[in-house]
Design a protein around this motif. Structure first.
Motif, PDB file in Angstrom:
ATOM      1  N   PRO A 246      -2.968   4.658  -1.637  1.00 45.99           N
ATOM      2  CA  PRO A 246      -3.992   4.146  -1.281  1.00 45.99           C
ATOM      3  C   PRO A 246      -4.001   2.514  -1.532  1.00 45.99           C
ATOM      4  O   PRO A 246      -3.465   2.257  -2.608  1.00 45.99           O
ATOM      5  N   ALA A 247      -4.542   1.717  -0.708  1.00 48.97           N
ATOM      6  CA  ALA A 247      -4.224   0.309  -0.658  1.00 48.97           C
ATOM      7  C   ALA A 247      -5.100  -0.132  -2.080  1.00 48.97           C
ATOM      8  O   ALA A 247      -4.218  -1.090  -2.783  1.00 48.97           O
ATOM      9  N   PRO A 248      -6.175   0.336  -2.449  1.00 47.99           N
ATOM     10  CA  PRO A 248      -6.582  -0.238  -3.760  1.00 47.99           C
ATOM     11  C   PRO A 248      -5.686   0.121  -4.897  1.00 47.99           C
ATOM     12  O   PRO A 248      -5.433  -0.794  -6.046  1.00 47.99           O
ATOM     13  N   TRP A 249      -5.013   1.148  -5.094  1.00 46.94           N
ATOM     14  CA  TRP A 249      -4.042   1.344  -5.858  1.00 46.94           C
ATOM     15  C   TRP A 249      -2.675   0.414  -6.025  1.00 46.94           C
ATOM     16  O   TRP A 249      -2.476  -0.011  -6.939  1.00 46.94           O
ATOM     17  N   ARG A 251      -2.771  -2.701  -4.939  1.00 50.58           N
ATOM     18  CA  ARG A 251      -3.259  -3.926  -5.349  1.00 50.58           C
ATOM     19  C   ARG A 251      -3.544  -4.039  -6.790  1.00 50.58           C
ATOM     20  O   ARG A 251      -3.352  -4.909  -7.423  1.00 50.58           O
ATOM     21  N   THR A 252      -4.005  -2.921  -7.190  1.00 52.83           N
ATOM     22  CA  THR A 252      -4.019  -2.738  -8.824  1.00 52.83           C
ATOM     23  C   THR A 252      -2.882  -2.800  -9.648  1.00 52.83           C
ATOM     24  O   THR A 252      -2.576  -3.621 -10.478  1.00 52.83           O
ATOM     25  N   HIS A 307       5.925   1.593  -3.114  1.00 50.07           N
ATOM     26  CA  HIS A 307       5.319   0.966  -1.936  1.00 50.07           C
ATOM     27  C   HIS A 307       6.172  -0.162  -1.240  1.00 50.07           C
ATOM     28  O   HIS A 307       6.354  -0.152   0.008  1.00 50.07           O
TER      29      HIS A 307
END
Length: 402
Positions: A246-249, A251-252, A307
């Motif tokens: 997931p994108a939030p993962w 970015r974090t 990623h």
């Protein structure tokens, strides 16, 4: 266990050159850390508060899950267990050979009057004081001299893995991973020394002090191993899909990894996050116990690599010399230990005893020997494959693997 999948139902087998290269890089970083030179401190933990050991264990477990998982799905649990156990025997023989080298050649060098090296003598103090007990319990993998405490951990994990994977094939990974996480948590609460004192020293009357059983807290490091094993086994399962993060993962993870990288290289303590605050360093970043923030940094770096790694690798030339060393990692790993032990015996652990050009020449000799061994192993495997009439593909195995 699910019925053996047909070859068409399994993910296509392929050579993971990027994993070989990553393991080769971990071997290079380990060597730079263990051989005392002017590069030891600057190059240590270059990506943040994560060492080459964590990366090597995780990669090795992943490859074990991938390779032995495929054997389990294609040929059944019995074949998978036998493959694990054969590998464990190979690892044990390698450890026994290293112990013999330490207790003979290195001990002889350390005891010579003109080579009174504190670095080498510190590695064998318990052996010098209790030679019979040390020899017997070293072969039993209880006494683990410094630097020779990595393979025993791998052997234990290799013996446990077929049982864990067999259960996971039938019932899933939730219970094994939950128990593994509980073991890691117990290690953070100092359960390992208590268990050793109670079981090994109290019940079994083992005379070896806990301090002589190796630096790695096995109860903590098993979580890293079985996490990687589950990831690899998932890749070998029929119908496995690419990992989608997931994108939030992502970015974090980028933020955490960047913070760790900057903190490591620009912070006041260098490799010690909180400088002289030893209690905080141990509680949050301890390497041997895999403390929480160290695990967080490792997970973040792993997510970033998963990623962005494929796109980065597509733009970089293949580093075949790293792939060669990574594909022969057991032989290269043992070669690096032999080199480190010799350096400790001849010069000790102080890198200030040599000028910069002495360090350069020594590292060139060490890496030259490591690559030569890897090249010889690869050549031997190719010749063996031709004699068998097969297309030789070097096998993937744990850090202590090929």
């Amino acid at each position: 266990m699910p019925s053996p999948a047909t070859p068409a139902a399994l993910p296509a087998a392929r050579r993971y050159h990027e994993i070989d290269a990553a393991r080769g890089l971990m071997l290079v970083l380990m060597t730079l850390t263990h051989v005392p030179t002017m590069l030891t401190d600057p190059v240590g933990q270059p990506f943040g508060f994560v060492s080459a050991a964590e990366g090597f264990v995780l990669l090795s477990a992943f490859v074990c899950g991938l390779v032995y998982g495929r054997i389990g799905y294609a040929k059944g649990v019995d074949a998978m267990q036998q493959a694990f156990w054969r590998r464990a025997v190979t690892l044990y023989m390698s450890q026994a050979a290293l112990l013999l080298f330490l207790f003979t050649v290195i001990t002889a060098l350390a005891l010579k009057v003109h080579l009174q090296s504190p670095g080498a003598r510190e590695l064998i103090l318990y052996y010098l004081a209790h030679p019979r007990e040390a020899f017997a319990f070293a072969l039993a993998l209880v006494y683990q001299p410094a630097l020779l405490d990595i393979l025993p951990m791998y052997i234990l994990f290799m013996l446990m893995s077929p049982w864990v994977m067999a259960w996971a094939f039938r019932h899933g990974w939730r219970l094994p991973l939950a128990l593994s996480a509980l073991g890691w948590l117990a290690a953070q609460l100092d359960a390992t020394p208590w268990l050793y004192a109670t079981v090994m020293q109290g019940w079994l009357k083992v005379p070896v002090p806990y301090a002589e059983t190796g630096s790695f807290d096995t109860l903590a490091w098993q979580a890293l191993w079985f996490g990687g094993l589950a990831l690899g086994a998932g890749r070998s399962a029929p119908g496995a899909r690419p990992i989608a993060l997931p994108a939030p993962w992502v970015r974090t993870a980028v933020a955490v990894a960047a913070a760790g990288l900057l903190w490591r290289h620009l912070g006041p303590g260098g490799q010690a996050p909180f400088a002289d605050h030893h209690a905080l360093n141990t509680l949050l970043f301890d390497k041997w116990r895999l403390a929480p923030l160290r695990v967080l940094d490792l997970v973040a770096i792993g997510i970033v690599a998963l990623h962005y790694g494929p796109a980065w690798l597509a733009r970089l030339p293949r580093m075949t010399w790293l792939e060669t060393m990574g594909s022969a990692s057991l032989s290269v790993f043992c070669t690096h230990l032999v080199a480190v032990l010799l350096v400790q015996a001849l010069w000790g652990g102080d890198h200030h005893v040599r000028p910069w050009w002495g360090d350069v020449l020594m590292l060139a000799a060490v890496f030259g020997a490591m690559y030569a061994v890897a090249w010889a192993v690869q050549r031997h495997e190719r010749r063996s494959g031709k004699r068998r009439g097969t297309c030789p593909t070097p096998r993937h195995a744990p850090a202590a693997g090929h």
